[in-house]
Structure formats: C-alpha cells, structure tokens
Write an enzyme that holds these catalytic residues in place. Structure first.
Site, PDB file in Angstrom:
ATOM      1  CG  HIS A   1      -1.573   1.359   1.481  1.00 16.45           C
ATOM      2  ND1 HIS A   1      -2.551   1.677   0.461  1.00 16.45           N
ATOM      3  CD2 HIS A   1      -1.688   2.222   2.330  1.00 16.45           C
ATOM      4  CE1 HIS A   1      -3.170   2.827   0.732  1.00 16.45           C
ATOM      5  NE2 HIS A   1      -2.489   3.227   2.080  1.00 16.45           N
TER       6      HIS A   1
ATOM      7  CB  CYS B   1      -3.153   3.023  -2.824  1.00 17.24           C
ATOM      8  SG  CYS B   1      -2.239   1.556  -3.112  1.00 17.24           S
TER       9      CYS B   1
END
Length: 330
Positions: free
Chosen positions: A97, A211
């Site tokens: 992430h 992301c």
C-alpha cells in the site's frame, strides 16, 4: 414473444453489433480511458466496511491551509497491505500500500495522505450477487484520505518512509485543491491492470486506479507545480495484472440485465461473479477456487467491469500475475 418484443430484441442485438464493430475497427482507444464524474454519489447503505474509511480524517475531505512561506517536506510512504493486522505477510508477495507524507516546518505538524477503497479491496474487485437484485451490486468507490500524523513505525518497520522533496506552502495549497477536485471526479477503485502479455511492448487494455496510481498522479502534479522529487532507493510499486486477448465490449447494466434478449449473457455474468462471492465457508471457498480455475484458465474467460460497463476478456497465459516493478519519480 410478440412481434413488438421481437423487433425490440432484434434492434438491440443490431445496436450491440454496431457498437462492437465500431470498437473493433481500430477506433477503440487502448487503454480505455478511466471515466470521470461531475460529482461523487452518495454511498448505498448496503455497502459496509469491515474497517471504517478514514476514521481520523476530515469528514468532508478538507486539507489544512499552509502559509505561503512555509516549507513542507514530502515523504514517500509504503507498507504491506493490512500490515496493522498481518505484519509483513503480504509484503512477502509484494502486495503493498502506498501513501504520501507531509511535514510543516512552521508548525511541526505531520500529515498522511492516501487513496484507497471505502469498503475494502474485495468489494472493489468483485460485486455482490444479491438474490433480490438481478444486477450485480458493486461497492467499489475509492477516495482520498488526509489526516494529521505519520505513524513512523507502521511505514518504516516493513516498508518505506523516505523524504523525497520539499514544497512551499503555496505549492502545497495548490496541490490540496487539485486533490479535492481529483477526489470528486475519480470515484471508483479498479484493482486490475489488463494487458495483452507480460512483454515490455504489450498492449495495455485497461489501467488500474488504486493507491499507487493516486501517488503517481500526485507526484506528477507536484512536479508540475515546481517541486523537485528524488529518491535514494528504487521506487517499486505493486501491480496486479490480468492477461488477455483484445477485450470485447458487452454493455452496461441496463443493456445486459434489463433486456430479455441478453438473458443468457446476464446469467453467465452472475454465475461468474458468484464464484468470487464474499463470506464463504472453507469448503465453499475450496470449491470456488476450482470453479475460478476452470473459468479463467481452462475456459479462458473473465468478465471485467470498467467505467460501469462490462467487457469479456479472452484470457491468455500467464492469466494472472502480481509484480513489484519500478516506476521512477517524475
């Protein structure tokens, strides 16, 4: 079937044929452009998050205003997905992430900015098949989250926390306005990148919208505003690929699930996504894995949802791949 119904069905099939022919005559743009919207829609109450979205951020997505003379440090942030629960487990297969950190020299305040799913990754990747709703139901919104603080241990223990540049307060405020505009018009998350094969010269059919893509867009915007960004280490990011031949356009929800002439296609799409339904028992999950293998690998078929429209992907080896590849700073 009445004469009127037959004529309507025939006209619909002719229309879909014309659309498919138009898209296959070299005029279809690849990758298909991500659709932007005038405003973010309200969230359906059916969609529920296991973990609340942006629990410490501003409810309206507002970003603090910085003095023009302030100097803002910019940080590259990366950590394994769900690191707070599983530690480095997903990091071992490079499922990461990404986010961006900021620090004000005037106030000493630190901030984190990230873009992710409102209802977790699974809901953005596959829909819910609800008995009372014929059309597959998607909970696939994603959004930006800006909150005060940088959890140093969370980012640095199994990932990356690195200063990569500086901004003026004025540049930060311009970026903040861009983020809010971007967030209002880019509303849904897309997990997959779809391409023709793993080679460097492969055709990309669809780009992901996740992301890391938000981080890349923000870095490019910061560069446009005059910021200089650099890293001492290689800047790698997670990509999840599907590999297929040229996709075939099928239609949107109303065209497929609202027309009797396309009932067989509608049933096939529902059956395909039923394999990937959430909250399965261990036995059901094992059976679903076998069904997914049959559909994707043996039958070489995948129904793909993009821009609120369905496409059919004629799958090719290696079918699915997770990579961790370099994307240099702009």
């Amino acid at each position: 079937m009445t004469h009127t119904e037959a004529v309507l069905c025939l006209n619909l099939l002719l229309f879909l044929q014309v659309v498919a022919q138009f898209r296959s005559n070299g005029r279809q743009q690849w990758p298909v452009p991500y659709r932007r919207f005038d405003r973010r829609p309200d969230v359906d109450s059916y969609c529920e998050a296991l973990y609340p979205f942006c629990p410490t951020g501003d409810r309206d997505g507002r970003i603090p205003y910085m003095r023009d003379s302030d100097v803002i440090s910019v940080y590259r942030l990366q950590t394994p997905v769900w690191e707070f629960k599983y530690g480095d487990l997903l990091g071992k297969i490079h499922i990461m992430h990404d986010a961006i950190g900021f620090s004000s020299s005037d106030t000493g305040a630190n901030y984190t900015m990230e873009w992710y799913e409102l209802f977790q990754l699974g809901n953005c990747t596959f829909p819910h098949i609800r008995p009372e709703v014929y059309t597959p139901f998607w909970c696939n919104q994603g959004a930006a989250c800006f909150f005060e603080g940088i959890d140093d241990l969370h980012w640095s223990q199994n990932g990356t926390l690195e200063k990569i540049g500086e901004l003026t307060g004025s540049q930060f405020n311009d970026m903040a306005q861009w983020v809010q505009d971007d967030n209002e018009t880019g509303i849904y998350y897309e997990t997959w990148t779809v391409r023709s094969d793993p080679s460097p010269n492969a055709t990309v059919w669809f780009e992901s919208y996740d992301c890391s893509q938000f981080v890349h867009r923000t870095y490019r915007k910061l560069t446009e505003l005059g910021a200089k960004l650099s890293s001492r280490s290689q800047t790698n990011y997670t990509k999840i690929y599907l590999y297929s031949g040229e996709p075939t356009y099928l239609g949107n929800d109303s065209a497929i699930f609202g027309q009797p002439a396309l009932k067989n296609l509608a049933v096939d799409i529902r059956q395909f996504y039923h394999t990937f339904r959430p909250h399965q028992s261990f036995i059901d999950f094992a059976i679903s894995l076998l069904e997914a293998y049959k559909k994707v690998v043996l039958d070489k078929s995948f129904y793909f949802y993009y821009n609120f429209e369905y496409w059919h992907l004629p799958m090719k080896p290696p079918y699915v791949q997770i990579t961790y590849e370099e994307v240099p700073l702009p």
